[in-house]
Design a protein around this motif. Structure first.
Motif, mmCIF file in Angstrom:
data_model
loop_
_atom_site.group_PDB
_atom_site.id
_atom_site.type_symbol
_atom_site.label_atom_id
_atom_site.label_comp_id
_atom_site.label_asym_id
_atom_site.label_seq_id
_atom_site.Cartn_x
_atom_site.Cartn_y
_atom_site.Cartn_z
ATOM 1 N N THR A 131 1.375 14.614 -41.575
ATOM 2 C CA THR A 131 3.135 14.549 -42.311
ATOM 3 C C THR A 131 3.135 13.564 -42.548
ATOM 4 N N ARG A 132 2.246 12.519 -41.885
ATOM 5 C CA ARG A 132 2.268 10.831 -42.810
ATOM 6 C C ARG A 132 2.074 11.027 -43.533
ATOM 7 N N ASN A 133 0.526 11.611 -43.898
ATOM 8 C CA ASN A 133 0.051 11.900 -45.317
ATOM 9 C C ASN A 133 0.553 11.150 -46.219
ATOM 10 N N ILE A 134 1.483 12.953 -46.134
ATOM 11 C CA ILE A 134 3.048 13.668 -47.223
ATOM 12 C C ILE A 134 3.591 12.090 -47.408
ATOM 13 N N VAL A 135 4.315 11.871 -46.269
ATOM 14 C CA VAL A 135 5.516 10.831 -46.537
ATOM 15 C C VAL A 135 4.847 9.264 -47.662
ATOM 16 N N VAL A 159 23.709 11.569 -51.763
ATOM 17 C CA VAL A 159 23.536 12.535 -52.298
ATOM 18 C C VAL A 159 22.142 12.025 -53.167
ATOM 19 N N ALA A 160 22.953 11.547 -53.832
ATOM 20 C CA ALA A 160 21.483 10.960 -54.910
ATOM 21 C C ALA A 160 19.994 10.874 -54.254
ATOM 22 N N GLY A 161 20.433 10.087 -53.313
ATOM 23 C CA GLY A 161 19.042 9.166 -52.768
ATOM 24 C C GLY A 161 18.324 10.571 -52.441
ATOM 25 N N ALA A 162 18.995 11.204 -51.542
ATOM 26 C CA ALA A 162 18.319 12.771 -51.069
ATOM 27 C C ALA A 162 17.723 13.417 -51.943
ATOM 28 N N ALA A 163 18.323 13.535 -52.930
ATOM 29 C CA ALA A 163 17.808 14.300 -54.299
ATOM 30 C C ALA A 163 16.382 13.639 -54.787
ATOM 31 N N ALA A 164 16.303 12.893 -54.649
ATOM 32 C CA ALA A 164 15.364 11.612 -55.142
ATOM 33 C C ALA A 164 14.123 11.661 -54.131
ATOM 34 N N GLY A 165 14.547 11.353 -52.864
ATOM 35 C CA GLY A 165 13.869 11.989 -51.519
ATOM 36 C C GLY A 165 13.030 13.199 -51.537
ATOM 37 N N LEU A 166 13.824 14.164 -51.315
ATOM 38 C CA LEU A 166 13.671 15.501 -51.933
ATOM 39 C C LEU A 166 12.378 15.794 -52.728
ATOM 40 N N ALA A 167 12.853 15.479 -53.421
ATOM 41 C CA ALA A 167 11.534 16.230 -54.558
ATOM 42 C C ALA A 167 10.754 14.968 -54.769
ATOM 43 N N ALA A 168 10.639 13.841 -53.978
ATOM 44 C CA ALA A 168 9.190 12.360 -53.681
ATOM 45 C C ALA A 168 8.728 13.685 -52.651
ATOM 46 N N GLY A 169 9.536 14.032 -51.691
ATOM 47 C CA GLY A 169 8.819 14.769 -50.796
ATOM 48 C C GLY A 169 7.758 15.871 -51.448
ATOM 49 N N ALA A 170 7.965 16.684 -51.797
ATOM 50 C CA ALA A 170 8.370 18.159 -52.404
ATOM 51 C C ALA A 170 7.170 18.016 -53.246
ATOM 52 N N ILE A 171 7.201 17.127 -54.051
ATOM 53 C CA ILE A 171 5.948 16.450 -55.236
ATOM 54 C C ILE A 171 4.767 16.043 -54.521
ATOM 55 N N ALA A 172 5.047 15.284 -53.296
ATOM 56 C CA ALA A 172 3.975 14.840 -52.778
ATOM 57 C C ALA A 172 2.980 16.040 -52.181
ATOM 58 N N SER A 173 4.075 16.726 -51.734
ATOM 59 C CA SER A 173 3.335 17.557 -50.287
ATOM 60 C C SER A 173 2.517 18.426 -51.190
ATOM 61 N N LEU A 174 2.468 18.791 -52.227
ATOM 62 C CA LEU A 174 2.042 19.663 -53.524
ATOM 63 C C LEU A 174 0.449 19.144 -53.676
ATOM 64 N N PRO A 199 11.052 12.412 -46.449
ATOM 65 C CA PRO A 199 11.405 11.653 -48.143
ATOM 66 C C PRO A 199 12.836 11.500 -47.968
ATOM 67 N N GLY A 200 12.852 12.866 -48.050
ATOM 68 C CA GLY A 200 14.552 13.348 -48.296
ATOM 69 C C GLY A 200 15.883 12.500 -47.590
ATOM 70 N N LEU A 201 15.537 12.363 -45.722
ATOM 71 C CA LEU A 201 16.483 11.186 -45.531
ATOM 72 C C LEU A 201 16.145 9.698 -45.756
ATOM 73 N N ILE A 202 14.794 9.554 -46.038
ATOM 74 C CA ILE A 202 15.085 8.122 -46.564
ATOM 75 C C ILE A 202 15.716 7.377 -47.349
ATOM 76 N N GLY A 203 15.529 8.399 -48.626
ATOM 77 C CA GLY A 203 15.850 8.746 -49.772
ATOM 78 C C GLY A 203 17.952 8.644 -49.802
ATOM 79 N N ALA A 204 18.097 9.386 -48.748
ATOM 80 C CA ALA A 204 20.216 9.197 -48.601
ATOM 81 C C ALA A 204 19.816 8.293 -47.970
ATOM 82 N N ILE A 205 19.400 7.379 -47.172
ATOM 83 C CA ILE A 205 19.538 6.405 -46.529
ATOM 84 C C ILE A 205 19.833 5.369 -47.527
ATOM 85 N N ALA A 206 18.124 4.842 -48.719
ATOM 86 C CA ALA A 206 18.488 4.214 -48.770
ATOM 87 C C ALA A 206 19.130 3.578 -50.529
#
Lengths: 213, 184
Positions: A131-135, A159-174, A199-206
């Motif tokens: 998990t750490r590596n993906i983040v 919401v926009a930040g959450a979307a950015a974070g989820l996308a970043a996390g998902a691409i990173a996991s790929l 990352p979704g949570l980080i994005g939502a907060i940031a």
């Protein structure tokens, strides 16, 4: 400056805008950060050594499909939320459904396995770092996704930040799935998913601080 | 479809293709709509921020115009931006209000009422007044700013603001009288 002066200035600066301008901004922003994230994976973690044989296994492609669907849905969410009235409900529904399917598959797998092996399936041999590596791999992508949105017009910043974070996390996991040689479904369902949600949570907060315009 | 939407959307589409003339008309039009929109939503203490908000909104429209999707209503898009700017303004100034969940109609609603026709009459009359007086009358009589506020924002003395308004009103009266005479 008076409003008339401003209007004169803006009118003077006017250039035609491509109908694909938003699309290209998403492609460029996430594309460049995907290259950075992949380079990070390649030079820091390295490709999995058994890449050639893994490419013939079902589990590699399950992992690939899981992370790819989430990455595409996440990217779509970033594009949708970039518009003032954008909503990411469809993308979120796709992501949620994908995660639920994965969890169901993982539970089915556990049900078919003797209980004394459950623990091993959940922890694999990289549980401490997965998990750490993906983040970490998601950070350049998060910067890229924020760059995309900062030039556009999201009106709901959390919401926009959450979307950015989820996308970043998902691409990173790929990206990470080309390094990681874990092959148990329950492992993926827990630690990969967590690597996408954090990352979704980080994005939502940031988001509400970083994305203001 | 509502005529304001149709007109503004046409202007916006032309602007996206780089037509500066349409763009100028569009921005001038929107500046007026936006001014009313913000003035109605700002408390008396913050009415002075309306012009800043208008400019910020126009600036955002300019830099983020790529996010207008041409198959969707233009007024709804602009309203979303204006509303975002208003909420951001409240947040920045730590003003605790709840912005009513108004929809895009509100931004352009004035145009659909009789008030719009009245306002057009007023504006036509104001056109006949020398520009300096016109602006002063607009601010005091239509937007309801005080003489002192106007004096401060224009840099004129209160006395000359009063004189300017007086001259303007005299000009309007003369014009109305002339029109009445024509009718006879």
């Amino acid at each position: 400056m008076t409003t008339d002066d401003l209007i004169a200035r803006l009118t003077g600066e006017l250039k035609p805008v491509s109908r694909l301008a938003v699309f290209w901004r998403v492609v460029i922003g996430l594309g460049i950060s995907l290259v950075v994230s992949s380079a990070m994976m390649y030079f820091w973690l390295g490709m999995r050594p058994d890449m050639m044989t893994a490419a013939g296994t079902m589990m590699f492609w399950t992992k690939f499909a899981y992370t790819l669907i989430l990455a595409v849905a996440g990217t779509w969410a970033v594009k949708r939320i970039a518009y003032p009235l954008g909503s990411i409900r469809v993308s979120l529904a796709v992501m949620a459904a994908t995660i639920v399917v994965m969890i169901v598959l993982a539970m089915a797998k556990l049900a078919m396995t003797p209980p004394d092996q459950h623990m091993a399936m959940m922890t694999g041999h990289t549980v401490a770092v997965c998990t750490r590596n993906i983040v970490l791999l998601s950070l350049p992508l998060l910067v890229g996704a924020f760059w995309v949105l900062r030039g556009l017009a999201p009106t709901r910043l959390t919401v926009a930040g959450a979307a950015a974070g989820l996308a970043a996390g998902a691409i990173a996991s790929l990206v990470y799935s080309f390094h990681c040689d874990e092959s148990a479904m329950p492992f993926i369902a827990v630690w990969y998913t967590l690597g996408i949600l954090i990352p979704g949570l980080i994005g939502a907060i940031a988001g509400r601080f970083v994305l203001r315009w | 479809m509502n005529p304001v939407e149709t007109r503004l959307k046409e202007l916006m589409l032309a602007s996206l293709d780089g037509d500066a003339r349409s763009y100028g008309i569009l921005l001038n039009d929107l500046a007026r709509h936006l001014r009313f929109y913000f003035l109605r939503r700002l408390s008396d203490a913050h009415k002075g921020d309306a012009d800043d908000l208008v400019q910020e909104t126009l600036m955002s429209l300019h830099t983020r115009r790529a996010t207008y999707e041409t198959d969707r209503p233009f007024t709804a898009w602009l309203h979303a931006i204006a509303r975002y700017k208003l909420i951001d303004h409240f947040r920045r100034n730590r003003i605790r209000v709840t912005v009513p969940l108004d929809d895009a109609e509100d931004l352009f609603a004035v145009d659909q009422s009789d008030a719009a026709a009245d306002r057009m009459d007023v504006e036509r009359l104001l056109q006949s007044v020398p520009e300096k007086s016109r602006d002063l009358i607009y601010r005091t009589k239509i937007e309801g700013q005080s003489i002192a506020e106007v004096a401060q924002s224009t840099g004129l003395s209160e006395a000359s603001v009063k004189v300017g308004i007086h001259r303007g009103i005299k000009a309007i009266a003369a014009k109305l009288k002339g029109r009445a005479d024509d009718d006879r």
